[in-house]
Design an enzyme around this catalytic site. Sequence first.
Site, PDB file in Angstrom:
ATOM      1  N   GLY A  11     -96.214  -3.194  50.353  1.00 20.58           N
ATOM      2  CA  GLY A  11     -96.022  -4.060  49.184  1.00 20.58           C
ATOM      3  C   GLY A  11     -96.151  -3.241  47.911  1.00 20.58           C
ATOM      4  O   GLY A  11     -95.772  -2.068  47.865  1.00 20.58           O
ATOM      5  N   ILE A  13     -98.839  -2.032  46.302  1.00 17.39           N
ATOM      6  CA  ILE A  13     -99.712  -0.847  46.341  1.00 17.39           C
ATOM      7  C   ILE A  13     -99.161   0.178  47.343  1.00 17.39           C
ATOM      8  O   ILE A  13     -99.047   1.364  47.021  1.00 17.39           O
ATOM      9  CB  ILE A  13    -101.177  -1.216  46.677  1.00 17.39           C
ATOM     10  CG1 ILE A  13    -101.730  -2.191  45.635  1.00 17.39           C
ATOM     11  CG2 ILE A  13    -102.049   0.047  46.727  1.00 17.39           C
ATOM     12  CD1 ILE A  13    -103.152  -2.649  45.874  1.00 17.39           C
ATOM     13  N   GLY A  14     -98.799  -0.282  48.545  1.00 13.72           N
ATOM     14  CA  GLY A  14     -98.299   0.639  49.570  1.00 13.72           C
ATOM     15  C   GLY A  14     -97.081   1.418  49.090  1.00 13.72           C
ATOM     16  O   GLY A  14     -96.988   2.638  49.266  1.00 13.72           O
ATOM     17  N   ARG A  82    -104.819 -11.340  45.410  1.00 16.16           N
ATOM     18  CA  ARG A  82    -105.232 -12.604  44.791  1.00 16.16           C
ATOM     19  C   ARG A  82    -104.271 -13.016  43.693  1.00 16.16           C
ATOM     20  O   ARG A  82    -103.540 -12.205  43.143  1.00 16.16           O
ATOM     21  CB  ARG A  82    -106.672 -12.537  44.299  1.00 16.16           C
ATOM     22  CG  ARG A  82    -106.960 -11.447  43.324  1.00 16.16           C
ATOM     23  CD  ARG A  82    -108.454 -11.357  43.075  1.00 16.16           C
ATOM     24  NE  ARG A  82    -108.718 -10.225  42.209  1.00 16.16           N
ATOM     25  CZ  ARG A  82    -109.510 -10.251  41.161  1.00 16.16           C
ATOM     26  NH1 ARG A  82    -110.147 -11.358  40.849  1.00 16.16           N
ATOM     27  NH2 ARG A  82    -109.693  -9.178  40.420  1.00 16.16           N
ATOM     28  N   ARG A  88    -111.766 -12.176  44.654  1.00 16.53           N
ATOM     29  CA  ARG A  88    -111.399 -11.332  45.798  1.00 16.53           C
ATOM     30  C   ARG A  88    -111.944 -11.944  47.084  1.00 16.53           C
ATOM     31  O   ARG A  88    -111.325 -11.864  48.143  1.00 16.53           O
ATOM     32  CB  ARG A  88    -111.964  -9.925  45.605  1.00 16.53           C
ATOM     33  CG  ARG A  88    -111.337  -9.186  44.428  1.00 16.53           C
ATOM     34  CD  ARG A  88    -111.926  -7.792  44.264  1.00 16.53           C
ATOM     35  NE  ARG A  88    -111.350  -7.084  43.122  1.00 16.53           N
ATOM     36  CZ  ARG A  88    -111.852  -7.094  41.897  1.00 16.53           C
ATOM     37  NH1 ARG A  88    -112.963  -7.771  41.630  1.00 16.53           N
ATOM     38  NH2 ARG A  88    -111.268  -6.436  40.908  1.00 16.53           N
ATOM     39  N   THR A 119    -107.360  -3.313  51.099  1.00 16.05           N
ATOM     40  CA  THR A 119    -107.261  -4.776  51.142  1.00 16.05           C
ATOM     41  C   THR A 119    -108.583  -5.439  50.728  1.00 16.05           C
ATOM     42  O   THR A 119    -109.656  -5.012  51.141  1.00 16.05           O
ATOM     43  CB  THR A 119    -106.884  -5.221  52.582  1.00 16.05           C
ATOM     44  OG1 THR A 119    -105.699  -4.533  52.970  1.00 16.05           O
ATOM     45  CG2 THR A 119    -106.653  -6.720  52.659  1.00 16.05           C
ATOM     46  N   ARG A 151    -111.166   2.954  35.556  1.00 17.23           N
ATOM     47  CA  ARG A 151    -111.020   1.936  34.506  1.00 17.23           C
ATOM     48  C   ARG A 151    -112.085   2.137  33.424  1.00 17.23           C
ATOM     49  O   ARG A 151    -111.807   2.051  32.228  1.00 17.23           O
ATOM     50  CB  ARG A 151    -111.149   0.536  35.129  1.00 17.23           C
ATOM     51  CG  ARG A 151    -109.899   0.117  35.879  1.00 17.23           C
ATOM     52  CD  ARG A 151    -110.079  -1.192  36.615  1.00 17.23           C
ATOM     53  NE  ARG A 151    -108.783  -1.703  37.078  1.00 17.23           N
ATOM     54  CZ  ARG A 151    -108.632  -2.618  38.014  1.00 17.23           C
ATOM     55  NH1 ARG A 151    -109.684  -3.141  38.622  1.00 17.23           N
ATOM     56  NH2 ARG A 151    -107.428  -3.027  38.353  1.00 17.23           N
ATOM     57  N   HIS A 175    -117.065  -4.067  45.187  1.00 22.25           N
ATOM     58  CA  HIS A 175    -115.891  -4.165  44.316  1.00 22.25           C
ATOM     59  C   HIS A 175    -115.756  -5.624  43.902  1.00 22.25           C
ATOM     60  O   HIS A 175    -114.981  -6.376  44.464  1.00 22.25           O
ATOM     61  CB  HIS A 175    -114.662  -3.698  45.095  1.00 22.25           C
ATOM     62  CG  HIS A 175    -113.412  -3.654  44.267  1.00 22.25           C
ATOM     63  ND1 HIS A 175    -113.365  -3.094  43.013  1.00 22.25           N
ATOM     64  CD2 HIS A 175    -112.158  -4.093  44.522  1.00 22.25           C
ATOM     65  CE1 HIS A 175    -112.133  -3.210  42.540  1.00 22.25           C
ATOM     66  NE2 HIS A 175    -111.389  -3.803  43.434  1.00 22.25           N
TER      67      HIS A 175
HETATM   68  N1  APR Z   1     -99.023  -6.048  59.032  1.00 20.18           N
HETATM   69  C1  APR Z   1     -98.330  -5.302  58.140  1.00 20.18           C
HETATM   70  N2  APR Z   1     -98.111  -5.686  56.859  1.00 20.18           N
HETATM   71  C2  APR Z   1     -98.613  -6.862  56.475  1.00 20.18           C
HETATM   72  C3  APR Z   1     -99.349  -7.698  57.348  1.00 20.18           C
HETATM   73  C4  APR Z   1     -99.541  -7.245  58.680  1.00 20.18           C
HETATM   74  N3  APR Z   1    -100.223  -7.977  59.571  1.00 20.18           N
HETATM   75  N4  APR Z   1     -99.715  -8.810  56.660  1.00 20.18           N
HETATM   76  C5  APR Z   1     -99.240  -8.674  55.406  1.00 20.18           C
HETATM   77  N5  APR Z   1     -98.569  -7.511  55.280  1.00 20.18           N
HETATM   78  C6  APR Z   1     -97.878  -6.951  54.120  1.00 20.18           C
HETATM   79  C7  APR Z   1     -97.087  -7.979  53.319  1.00 20.18           C
HETATM   80  O1  APR Z   1     -95.833  -8.257  53.926  1.00 20.18           O
HETATM   81  C8  APR Z   1     -96.954  -7.280  51.970  1.00 20.18           C
HETATM   82  O2  APR Z   1     -95.721  -6.568  51.844  1.00 20.18           O
HETATM   83  O3  APR Z   1     -98.821  -6.458  53.183  1.00 20.18           O
HETATM   84  C9  APR Z   1     -98.123  -6.294  51.939  1.00 20.18           C
HETATM   85  C10 APR Z   1     -99.084  -6.524  50.790  1.00 20.18           C
HETATM   86  O4  APR Z   1     -98.403  -6.214  49.639  1.00 20.18           O
HETATM   87  P1  APR Z   1     -98.499  -7.076  48.292  1.00 20.18           P
HETATM   88  O5  APR Z   1     -98.408  -8.526  48.616  1.00 20.18           O
HETATM   89  O6  APR Z   1     -97.537  -6.509  47.320  1.00 20.18           O
HETATM   90  O7  APR Z   1    -100.010  -6.797  47.829  1.00 20.18           O
HETATM   91  P2  APR Z   1    -100.590  -5.522  47.066  1.00 20.18           P
HETATM   92  O8  APR Z   1    -100.583  -5.763  45.611  1.00 20.18           O
HETATM   93  O9  APR Z   1     -99.960  -4.301  47.607  1.00 20.18           O
HETATM   94  O10 APR Z   1    -102.140  -5.617  47.520  1.00 20.18           O
HETATM   95  C11 APR Z   1    -102.516  -5.423  48.870  1.00 20.18           C
HETATM   96  O11 APR Z   1    -104.717  -4.671  48.322  1.00 20.18           O
HETATM   97  O12 APR Z   1    -105.922  -4.579  46.319  1.00 20.18           O
HETATM   98  C12 APR Z   1    -105.678  -5.302  47.498  1.00 20.18           C
HETATM   99  O13 APR Z   1    -106.097  -7.563  46.798  1.00 20.18           O
HETATM  100  C13 APR Z   1    -105.105  -6.650  47.207  1.00 20.18           C
HETATM  101  O14 APR Z   1    -105.528  -7.476  49.414  1.00 20.18           O
HETATM  102  C14 APR Z   1    -104.512  -7.004  48.538  1.00 20.18           C
HETATM  103  C15 APR Z   1    -103.995  -5.655  49.043  1.00 20.18           C
END
Ligand code: APR
Length: 314
Positions: A11, A13-14, A82, A88, A119, A151, A175
């Site tokens: 997503g 962050i990834g 969130r 969180r 996460t 930060r 956190h």
């Molecule tokens: N397996 C693989 N990927 C998954 C799974 C799973 N079981 N469940 C959810 N995902 C993927 C979603 O499809 C999504 O693309 O995880 C990704 C999360 O990305 P975003 O929704 O963009 O969230 P992001 O801002 O990257 O944050 C991810 O990090 O800081 C924390 O609170 C934040 O818990 C959140 C996490």
Amino acid sequence: MGTKISLIGAGNIGGTIALLTAIKNLGDVVLVDIAKGVAKGKALDISHSLPVLQCNRKITGTTSLKQIKDSEVIVVTAGVPRKAGMSRDDLVEINLKVMKDVGRAIKKYSPKSFVIVVTNPLDVMTWALQKITGIPHSHVVGMAGVLDTSRFKFHLAEALGFSVQDVSSSVLGGHGDDMVALLRHTTISGIPLEDMIKMKKITRQKVNEIVKRIRTCGGEIITYMGTSAYYSPAASAVEMVECYLRDQKKIIPCSAYLRGQYGVKGIYVGVPVVLGANGAEKIVEINLKKDEKKEFIKSVNSVSDVLKVAKKLI
Ligand code: APR
């Protein structure tokens, strides 16, 4: 294949982590996401930047967790971020399910890797992932302190009008809203922050405002853009990846498992850790003053409360 870095969750962050690892030339990257096409699309997009970035690495995207096989490092961002008005901790139930799926796959395909959890709720998800994978505690850590500290450094440098590179500091605790900024251990190019206050470069009130702000600025970003921060969390996770792969042995604040250090046992919480080729090699125990210790324990108790909920659900 050279160094293999798997990113579970492609997503916001990834995806950003994948780009930053290419910029820093840290290794080959496998992006994995449950959402069809997302990881593949981002991998192709980042691959298109490799000639410009002068990086000869392989970036691939997949929906299959099998592809994480024999990774050196895994960063877990899979789950739900969130939204406005959420804490969180509200994510505990939903993201614990994700940790179960992801954790089982890590245990099966890559049990020797160094795992960084991003996460939320961070400290509890890190605890859960270690439990599920059975990977040694030294090799499962959570990313939060680097971000919270970054930060703090940014806002302090901004207020002082000095370089962000000159500020050295550490943020302890969970956190969450109770994180503890170590003002006594904050220096600007070697000059203690306390001296900066005495020299009237900054007021104590302003420092207190900054401390308050770093506790809430994650939420502030959500109110601006409707989802949680991702550039700075990604940069912070990459700092940890680099430290491990390049055996840098920097003291980095991250969520680590405590076995009596700071008077705390059996919980993951943010403390200064020496990160190197052997993972979380050492926990640095700073002598805390009575009021600092009190603040730290308050933060630990907040993590403990959510951990109790997670233990029931797991
Ligand atoms: N397996 C693989 N990927 C998954 C799974 C799973 N079981 N469940 C959810 N995902 C993927 C979603 O499809 C999504 O693309 O995880 C990704 C999360 O990305 P975003 O929704 O963009 O969230 P992001 O801002 O990257 O944050 C991810 O990090 O800081 C924390 O609170 C934040 O818990 C959140 C996490």
